[in-house]
Design a protein around this motif. Sequence first.
Motif, mmCIF file in Angstrom:
data_model
loop_
_atom_site.group_PDB
_atom_site.id
_atom_site.type_symbol
_atom_site.label_atom_id
_atom_site.label_comp_id
_atom_site.label_asym_id
_atom_site.label_seq_id
_atom_site.Cartn_x
_atom_site.Cartn_y
_atom_site.Cartn_z
ATOM 1 N N LYS A 124 2.239 -51.428 51.065
ATOM 2 C CA LYS A 124 1.934 -50.917 49.767
ATOM 3 C C LYS A 124 0.349 -50.592 49.988
ATOM 4 C CE LYS A 124 5.492 -52.543 47.406
ATOM 5 N NZ LYS A 124 6.321 -51.679 46.343
ATOM 6 N N GLN A 125 0.456 -49.306 49.668
ATOM 7 C CA GLN A 125 -1.121 -48.643 49.884
ATOM 8 C C GLN A 125 -1.919 -49.288 48.635
ATOM 9 O OE1 GLN A 125 -2.551 -46.869 52.055
ATOM 10 N NE2 GLN A 125 -4.378 -47.136 51.135
ATOM 11 N N SER A 126 -1.412 -49.786 47.610
ATOM 12 C CA SER A 126 -2.340 -50.407 46.552
ATOM 13 C C SER A 126 -2.886 -51.870 46.824
ATOM 14 C CB SER A 126 -1.289 -50.770 45.276
ATOM 15 O OG SER A 126 -0.266 -51.520 45.578
ATOM 16 N N ILE A 127 -2.148 -52.527 48.030
ATOM 17 C CA ILE A 127 -2.614 -53.724 48.286
ATOM 18 C C ILE A 127 -3.860 -53.475 49.283
ATOM 19 C CG2 ILE A 127 -2.183 -55.729 50.121
ATOM 20 C CD1 ILE A 127 0.722 -55.712 48.939
ATOM 21 N N LEU A 128 -3.736 -52.477 50.155
ATOM 22 C CA LEU A 128 -4.927 -51.933 51.271
ATOM 23 C C LEU A 128 -5.978 -51.708 50.412
ATOM 24 C CD1 LEU A 128 -2.623 -50.182 53.821
ATOM 25 C CD2 LEU A 128 -3.834 -52.596 53.948
ATOM 26 N N ASP A 129 -5.826 -50.974 49.140
ATOM 27 C CA ASP A 129 -6.914 -50.317 48.339
ATOM 28 C C ASP A 129 -7.726 -51.733 47.623
ATOM 29 O OD1 ASP A 129 -6.382 -47.959 48.979
ATOM 30 O OD2 ASP A 129 -5.107 -47.535 47.136
ATOM 31 N N ALA A 130 -6.579 -52.686 47.042
ATOM 32 C CA ALA A 130 -7.314 -53.841 46.470
ATOM 33 C C ALA A 130 -8.274 -54.800 47.276
ATOM 34 C CB ALA A 130 -6.195 -54.556 45.896
ATOM 35 N N ILE A 131 -7.575 -55.057 48.387
ATOM 36 C CA ILE A 131 -8.417 -55.992 49.365
ATOM 37 C C ILE A 131 -9.731 -55.438 49.820
ATOM 38 C CG2 ILE A 131 -7.399 -55.205 51.571
ATOM 39 C CD1 ILE A 131 -7.034 -58.417 51.960
ATOM 40 N N SER A 132 -9.847 -54.113 49.745
ATOM 41 C CA SER A 132 -11.038 -53.553 50.521
ATOM 42 C C SER A 132 -12.122 -53.376 49.462
ATOM 43 C CB SER A 132 -10.809 -51.901 50.615
ATOM 44 O OG SER A 132 -10.410 -51.251 49.449
ATOM 45 N N ARG A 133 -11.807 -53.928 48.181
ATOM 46 C CA ARG A 133 -12.788 -54.014 47.162
ATOM 47 C C ARG A 133 -12.789 -55.180 46.057
ATOM 48 N NH1 ARG A 133 -9.291 -49.661 45.218
ATOM 49 N NH2 ARG A 133 -8.207 -50.598 43.417
ATOM 50 N N PRO A 134 -12.756 -56.389 46.565
ATOM 51 C CA PRO A 134 -12.742 -57.550 46.068
ATOM 52 C C PRO A 134 -13.975 -57.800 45.255
ATOM 53 C CG PRO A 134 -13.171 -58.139 48.260
ATOM 54 C CD PRO A 134 -13.039 -56.874 48.148
ATOM 55 N N ALA A 135 -13.838 -58.195 43.707
ATOM 56 C CA ALA A 135 -15.007 -58.229 42.711
ATOM 57 C C ALA A 135 -16.226 -59.113 43.606
ATOM 58 C CB ALA A 135 -14.273 -59.087 41.561
ATOM 59 N N GLU A 136 -15.705 -60.255 44.384
ATOM 60 C CA GLU A 136 -16.887 -61.198 44.845
ATOM 61 C C GLU A 136 -17.926 -59.903 45.881
ATOM 62 O OE1 GLU A 136 -13.437 -63.754 44.036
ATOM 63 O OE2 GLU A 136 -13.766 -61.660 45.071
ATOM 64 N N ARG A 137 -17.265 -59.023 46.119
ATOM 65 C CA ARG A 137 -18.370 -58.177 47.276
ATOM 66 C C ARG A 137 -18.823 -56.847 46.318
ATOM 67 N NH1 ARG A 137 -14.430 -57.511 52.274
ATOM 68 N NH2 ARG A 137 -13.941 -59.629 52.716
ATOM 69 N N THR A 138 -18.163 -56.667 45.311
ATOM 70 C CA THR A 138 -18.699 -55.279 44.778
ATOM 71 C C THR A 138 -19.549 -55.617 43.323
ATOM 72 O OG1 THR A 138 -16.625 -55.285 43.486
ATOM 73 C CG2 THR A 138 -16.757 -54.180 45.686
ATOM 74 N N LYS A 139 -19.405 -56.967 42.645
ATOM 75 C CA LYS A 139 -20.367 -57.070 41.554
ATOM 76 C C LYS A 139 -21.360 -57.984 41.630
ATOM 77 C CE LYS A 139 -15.908 -56.408 38.768
ATOM 78 N NZ LYS A 139 -16.146 -55.218 38.500
ATOM 79 N N THR A 140 -22.187 -57.645 40.730
ATOM 80 C CA THR A 140 -23.259 -58.859 40.581
ATOM 81 C C THR A 140 -22.954 -59.776 39.661
ATOM 82 O OG1 THR A 140 -24.117 -57.863 38.640
ATOM 83 C CG2 THR A 140 -24.963 -56.731 40.540
ATOM 84 N N TRP A 141 -23.715 -61.174 39.621
ATOM 85 C CA TRP A 141 -23.395 -62.289 38.860
ATOM 86 C C TRP A 141 -23.352 -61.889 37.363
ATOM 87 C CZ3 TRP A 141 -20.946 -66.269 38.340
ATOM 88 C CH2 TRP A 141 -21.312 -67.460 37.609
ATOM 89 N N GLN A 142 -24.019 -61.078 36.894
ATOM 90 C CA GLN A 142 -24.056 -60.349 35.434
ATOM 91 C C GLN A 142 -22.737 -59.787 35.343
ATOM 92 O OE1 GLN A 142 -27.169 -57.804 34.524
ATOM 93 N NE2 GLN A 142 -26.572 -57.615 32.474
ATOM 94 N N GLU A 143 -21.962 -59.244 36.271
ATOM 95 C CA GLU A 143 -20.895 -58.511 36.051
ATOM 96 C C GLU A 143 -19.773 -59.219 36.314
ATOM 97 O OE1 GLU A 143 -22.211 -54.143 37.638
ATOM 98 O OE2 GLU A 143 -21.716 -55.283 38.870
#
Length: 338
Positions: free
Chosen positions: A64-83
Amino acid sequence: MDRFYKVKFYQIALMFCFGLVSVAGWAGDYSDRADVKAFIDEMVKEHEFKRQSLEKLIAVAKKKQSILDAISRPAERTKTWQEYRPMFVNSTRIKRGLEFWETNQKTLERAEDVYGVPAKYIVSIIGVETMYGKQGGAYRVIDALATLAFDYPKRPLFRRELKSFLIMCREYNLDPLKIKGSYAGAMGYGQFIPSSYLSYAVDFDGDDLKDIWSNPVDAIGSVANYISQHGWVRDGVIASRARVSGESYRSLVNESLEPTKTLKEWAETGVTPASTDALPDQMEAALFKYKGRLGAEFWLGFNNFYAITRYNHSRLYAMSVIQLGDEIERKRNIKTES
């Protein structure tokens, strides 16, 4: 889904385990790869799986390519605390958390008594993970773990989880093609990965099943046991806002999730708890900086903060669990008093 998948899928699971189900014509993406064959060899040699049945099962798994896409951008790594904070500390989760607490009050009280983890944080973890069972994941776990075990850079971790998943299904007579979860293969109310299920899931209602999928009693006990086993200290301090001064502390911010220095040592770098509670100089803490709505926030995280991060290795995650739990408890107290 029926309780623990056992009644409905018992016979199917046994048929898979003993190679009685034909999956001819169902070939997926892992039928003829050297690394997959090596994995099957390992499972046959080390765990006594039947080669033919395991080959048929793995052949059904889909990349599932969607799985590979999702795990590459988890919210914990891409968002600030405000977001990040509004995703989990919000009116919907607070409302549903109150309802979940009301429905499962006796079980939560028992879990707190047995494991020492406050009910509010058990509730908040389940709320953050799955909105109280409503968002358990739409991927087949076999697809998620096969995709990550064979087509993701961090393959060793997920090969171990795929191994644990197959062992779990065999041991508990589960149909491996019916269990669904997150893109990372996490399952049930509390989103346990398979190795966590094998190590920390509990039968909290005494029916000889460890049903984290459809039984909130077992899910509550399992979440509490997980946190307890990862070092939670009953009645211990979790976190405190911090005051900072000077420059010495700057290189130490967000350096580690694990407590690294005593409060006495932190004071020498210009960091002190803002809490009015007296805290021992020898209590260890880690220093975190959050980019909040009103600017920078500094926090000291103690042992119990670290225990929460063993569930998800993120300071954002741990703080969302703490603040959601505190808000649910605050609303509950207001409701009780009125």
